[in-house]
Enzyme design. Structure first.
Site, PDB file in Angstrom:
ATOM      1  N   CYS A 135       0.829  -1.141   0.104  1.00 38.22           N
ATOM      2  CA  CYS A 135      -0.070  -0.163  -0.018  1.00 38.22           C
ATOM      3  C   CYS A 135       0.780   1.114   0.063  1.00 38.22           C
ATOM      4  O   CYS A 135       1.603   1.749   1.107  1.00 38.22           O
ATOM      5  CB  CYS A 135      -0.951  -0.067   1.338  1.00 38.22           C
ATOM      6  N   CYS A 138      -0.475   4.124   2.185  1.00 37.29           N
ATOM      7  CA  CYS A 138      -0.353   3.889   3.662  1.00 37.29           C
ATOM      8  C   CYS A 138       1.226   4.214   3.993  1.00 37.29           C
ATOM      9  O   CYS A 138       1.448   4.645   5.114  1.00 37.29           O
ATOM     10  CB  CYS A 138      -0.522   2.596   3.963  1.00 37.29           C
ATOM     11  N   ASP A 139       2.223   3.555   3.245  1.00 37.30           N
ATOM     12  CA  ASP A 139       3.422   3.314   3.622  1.00 37.30           C
ATOM     13  C   ASP A 139       4.459   4.214   2.865  1.00 37.30           C
ATOM     14  O   ASP A 139       5.868   4.335   3.310  1.00 37.30           O
ATOM     15  CB  ASP A 139       3.962   2.045   3.564  1.00 37.30           C
TER      16      ASP A 139
END
Ligand SMILES: Cc1cc2nc3c(=O)[nH]c(=O)nc-3n(C[C@H](O)[C@H](O)[C@H](O)COP(=O)(O)OP(=O)(O)OC[C@H]3O[C@@H](n4cnc5c(N)ncnc54)[C@H](O)[C@@H]3O)c2cc1C
Length: 312
Positions: A135, A138-139
């Site tokens: 992701c 997200c990261d």
């Protein structure tokens, strides 16, 4: 449990817990079946930096524990079991648990999430959360200014690569073929960044191993046309698809070919069966974030409440 529940929620991720909070406040006395991954996908993440108000970047496990406590405080009853089969053919829906218990409910909210596909390498498992991610939204932030790779050749891989190219010093797009399934417009955009030296395409290439120092990723070994090449980098983003956890609902509600629940029939979260709603990653092929899943969980509970009121 032989009573007929107002609302049964399946899944204990952000979508399920938020649906439970709203269902409690609507006095629907919800019961929530947690599944084998209590707290959902976020529980394995060491830092969440994009949950509004939590600028302290909590770990995913604590954030999900707080959501669980919130749902419990308002009256949610939890069942620590897994749904194996459903029968939505009658007005009262039947949900079968692995323990043999059969739950009956007037409305069901499916919030069973999805799982990212991985390559299946041992080294990949070893470095999950330590440089291997699925992701970029997200990261990606943790890799700003660093070199990373995206694995895949579909539109999702190109979207991830374009997003990362804004943050990272260089993005390698690693794909096992020379052709892409991605939309042409996305391919053209990434090719433009290739000319600028921000992106390198590594094609006809298979990842043999994720390399690391035992703690963090520091490279990948790819095999292309019989030759091995080691690329030094800090992060590897898998973009080879997601698998919605929707097997217990197959044949009961309409699903897309990839297993994603079809919604939007009579309300935004309604499925093809009246009284059955879906929220979060199990019904979302675009956003797949904690906050969007929570938002959909809220909508599903409100839709369920409205449905129940229409039956009075
Ligand atoms: C490593 C990683 C890092 C991430 N980081 C972020 C981030 O920083 N910020 C962000 O916004 N998003 C992040 N995400 C995405 C986010 O985790 C998901 O979008 C979100 O968790 C989806 O919520 P959900 O409630 O739909 O499903 P999930 O969180 O997947 O929860 C699904 C729930 O359903 C249950 N379940 C499944 N099948 C059954 C069954 N048969 N019976 C009963 N229960 C069942 C599971 O046990 C689980 O409790 C990350 C994802 C991953 C994998």
């Amino acid at each position: 449990m032989s009573e007929i529940l107002n609302t049964l929620i399946i899944g204990s991720g952000p979508a399920g817990y938020t649906a439970a909070i709203y269902a409690c406040r609507a006095q629907l006395e919800p019961v929530l079946v947690c599944g084998s991954e209590v707290g959902g996908q976020l529980t394995t993440t060491p830092e969440i930096e994009n949950w509004p108000s939590r600028f302290d970047a909590p770990d995913g496990f604590s954030l999900m524990q707080d959501m669980s406590k919130h749902a419990e405080k308002l009256g949610t009853k939890f069942i620590y079991d897994e749904v194996v089969k459903t029968d939505f053919s009658k007005n009262v829906k039947e949900v079968y648990l692995s323990s043999g218990t059969v739950l009956k409910a007037k409305t069901v909210i499916i919030a069973t999430g999805a799982k990212a596909r991985y390559l299946g390498l041992e080294s990949e498992t070893k470095y999950k959360g330590k440089g291997v991610s699925a992701c970029a939204t997200c990261d990606g932030f943790f890799f700003r200014g660093k070199e990373v790779a995206v694995v895949g050749g579909g539109s999702a891989a190109f979207i991830e690569a374009l997003y990362l190219a804004n943050l990272c010093s260089k993005v390698y797009l690693i794909h096992r073929r020379a052709e892409f399934r991605a939309e042409k417009v996305l391919v053209d955009r990434l090719r433009k960044l290739e000319i600028e030296g921000k992106v390198e395409f590594v094609l006809n290439a298979n990842i043999k191993e994720i390399l690391g120092d035992g703690n963090l990723v520091n490279g990948v070994r790819v095999e292309s046309n019989g030759q091995n090449r080691d690329i030094a980098l800090s992060g590897v983003f898998m973009a080879i698809g997601h698998e919605p956890s929707t097997k217990p609902f197959a044949g009961q509600i309409e699903l897309y070919d990839d297993g994603t629940v079809k919604t939007g029939f009579t309300s935004e979260t309604s499925t093809s069966v009246a009284g059955v709603f879906a929220a979060g990653d199990c019904s979302d092929r675009v956003y797949r974030q904690a906050i969007t899943s929570a938002g959909q969980g809220c909508k599903a509970a409100l839709d369920a409440e409205k449905y129940l009121q229409s039956k009075l």
